[in-house]
Design a protein around this motif. Sequence first.
Motif, mmCIF file in Angstrom:
data_model
loop_
_atom_site.group_PDB
_atom_site.id
_atom_site.type_symbol
_atom_site.label_atom_id
_atom_site.label_comp_id
_atom_site.label_asym_id
_atom_site.label_seq_id
_atom_site.Cartn_x
_atom_site.Cartn_y
_atom_site.Cartn_z
ATOM 1 N N TYR A 87 -26.849 48.383 -8.315
ATOM 2 C CA TYR A 87 -25.834 47.685 -8.000
ATOM 3 C C TYR A 87 -25.700 46.843 -9.287
ATOM 4 O O TYR A 87 -25.469 46.597 -10.124
ATOM 5 N N TYR A 139 -32.685 54.476 -4.369
ATOM 6 C CA TYR A 139 -33.286 53.372 -5.260
ATOM 7 C C TYR A 139 -33.869 52.637 -4.639
ATOM 8 O O TYR A 139 -34.494 52.731 -3.395
ATOM 9 N N HIS A 189 -27.345 55.865 0.083
ATOM 10 C CA HIS A 189 -26.060 55.668 0.983
ATOM 11 C C HIS A 189 -24.927 54.694 0.540
ATOM 12 O O HIS A 189 -25.076 54.251 -0.727
ATOM 13 N N HIS A 243 -21.808 52.255 1.137
ATOM 14 C CA HIS A 243 -21.712 50.453 1.563
ATOM 15 C C HIS A 243 -20.168 50.940 2.576
ATOM 16 O O HIS A 243 -19.219 50.692 1.715
HETATM 17 FE FE FE Z 1 -27.758 49.812 -0.777
#
Ligand code: FE
Length: 635
Positions: free
Chosen positions: A506, A540, A564, A566
């Motif tokens: 991220y 991940y 995925h 979010h």
């Molecule tokens: Fe996540």
Amino acid sequence: MEQFTYTAQPARIVFGSGTLERVADEVARLGRSRALVLAGEHLRAVGDRVEEILGPLAAGRFDGAAMHTPVEVTEQALAVLRETGADCVVAVGGGSTTGLAKALAVRTGVDQVVLPSTYAGSEVTPVLGETEDGVKTTRADPAILPETVIYDVELSAGLPRPLAVTSAVNALAHAVEALYSPDANPVVDGMALDAIRHLARGLRALDSGRGRADLLRGAWLAGTCLGAVGMGLHHKLCHTLGGSFGLPHAPTHTVVLPHAMAYNAAAAPEAMRRVAEALGTADAPTAVFDLIVEAGGPTSLRELGLAEADLGRAADLAVGKPYPNPAPLTRDGLAGLLRRAWAGERPAGGAVSTIDALTAQVVATFAGTEDARLGALLTDLVPRLHAFAVDNDLTQAEWQQGIDFLTRTGQTCTDTRQEFVLLSDTLGLSSVVDVLDNSRTPDTTPSAVLGPFYVEGPPELPQGADVSAGLPGTPLYVDVTVTDTDDRPVAGAVVDVWQSNEDGFYDVQLPDLDGPVLRGRLRTDDGGRLRFRSILPSEYPIPDDGPVGGMLRAAGRHPYRAPHLHFMIDAPGHRRLITQLFVRGGRYLDSDTVFGVKEDLVVDFVPRTGPTPDGAPVAGEWRELRYTFRIATTG
Ligand code: FE
Ligand code: BEZ
């Protein structure tokens, strides 16, 4: 200042040896002239002697008293009472005979003169328990209290030794529980302590006249306590064991009392100190246990016929109805108490009962928690934590390791790293709470954990924006719709999206990146639709360079999340939905390390080639995600 209320029970007590001879005087003293004599089983001869002493005052005889005072028997006795025109009853016997006398008195108002042959104490209480069609009812009424009780040591000395022991411990239980009753008061306390002294002395000298005198005096005082203040755990447990498992009354009291005392010891320290002092010992529960052993009384529920398999049900029943008691009543606590009583263990000396007391003491400290929900949660949490330590025989070194682990977990937390969330996630707790709190309606899209990478106030992006800001990866075209549960589109819904980059990071994990990126806030159009571009998410590892990663490695677990995207969806008048959409065919769908995958959230990210629906040319393969979120309305 101490506050209390005390109600005296007006009864005349005649105490001594050979006092039975005074029965006629006592009937006359009440101004009565026709006595119906009730004599217990085994006490016919004494009944005859009473009739003889009464002479012309004797109006009749009924010897059919039965255990638990069945109403049918009372009806029969009532008929005899009426036939004979009796204006009082003289009852000689134990609890059954006294019960019958009370049942007659409460129905007709006749006076009662009672001569107890046991130490049950009911002759000085205004309480009557009766049974009809197998159902027991109890009532309290001043009219139930016998007017005169004649305690004759010679009469009670006829009680066989085993019955004398259990009956005396039954009496002891009245006195002990009176001391920690919510209704306790100085008058009753004084009687209770004197009762304990006399009963203990009597139990130590059972075979002497002096011992029997002590027991009878203690029984009277203890019975008076029983009639004056409410009882606690011990009495309720004994009622449960007697009522639901048919265990005999006085022997059950004898087995349970030391264990009930141990259970309450920490929560009623002053009462226990006074009991111990009256017994001339340091520890009241063990002293009572030893007293019973010395006197040859029963010490285990097993020997009274309780099946081991019934212990759980007994604990369930005992914890079922709340009632005042110094120590909080927990199912685990009562189950432990019953198990030790069943096995005949000596209480308090053992580590386990000390821990029970400690647990109860801690739980008691939450009684005043202002926030009721917080109080309830703490009250439930502590016994579970203690049970975890006990059940696993936790060592000091192990718990220190646990503390170190939690300390490092806290120290690992920063503004962008939430190690406690990771811990909750990897233990599955976040998903459990999520299921409990969010995923309750089958006609809405299931929720999924928030995770630690959500950032408040993401950048506002227009419809059709590219949230990946050109980062490398397989292009993704997202076309989602938000509807309510009636399939009506929800316009103007605020939709936050966030995801990892192609390498599984991220933006907040990449300080060199010129973020925020791969996150944004978009709004649905009038048709509830939302379109944006991004890149295909990949699996991940959750951050595993901290204590949680260490835990995963120690357990041989991988740290990966299935791929995925979010979503957090907010719309006025609707419940917020926090969820994730998983790539069908992606890795780790069946072993997601935070247990976040739900069947309905696994969707096709369809491979396509050519331009995307917004007309943008794409070189090579891209993926298309179409999905409809159904959100619940509030209220
Ligand atoms: Fe996540
Ligand atoms: C996430 O999906 O962002 C996530 C969730 C739980 C733990 C770690 C990451």
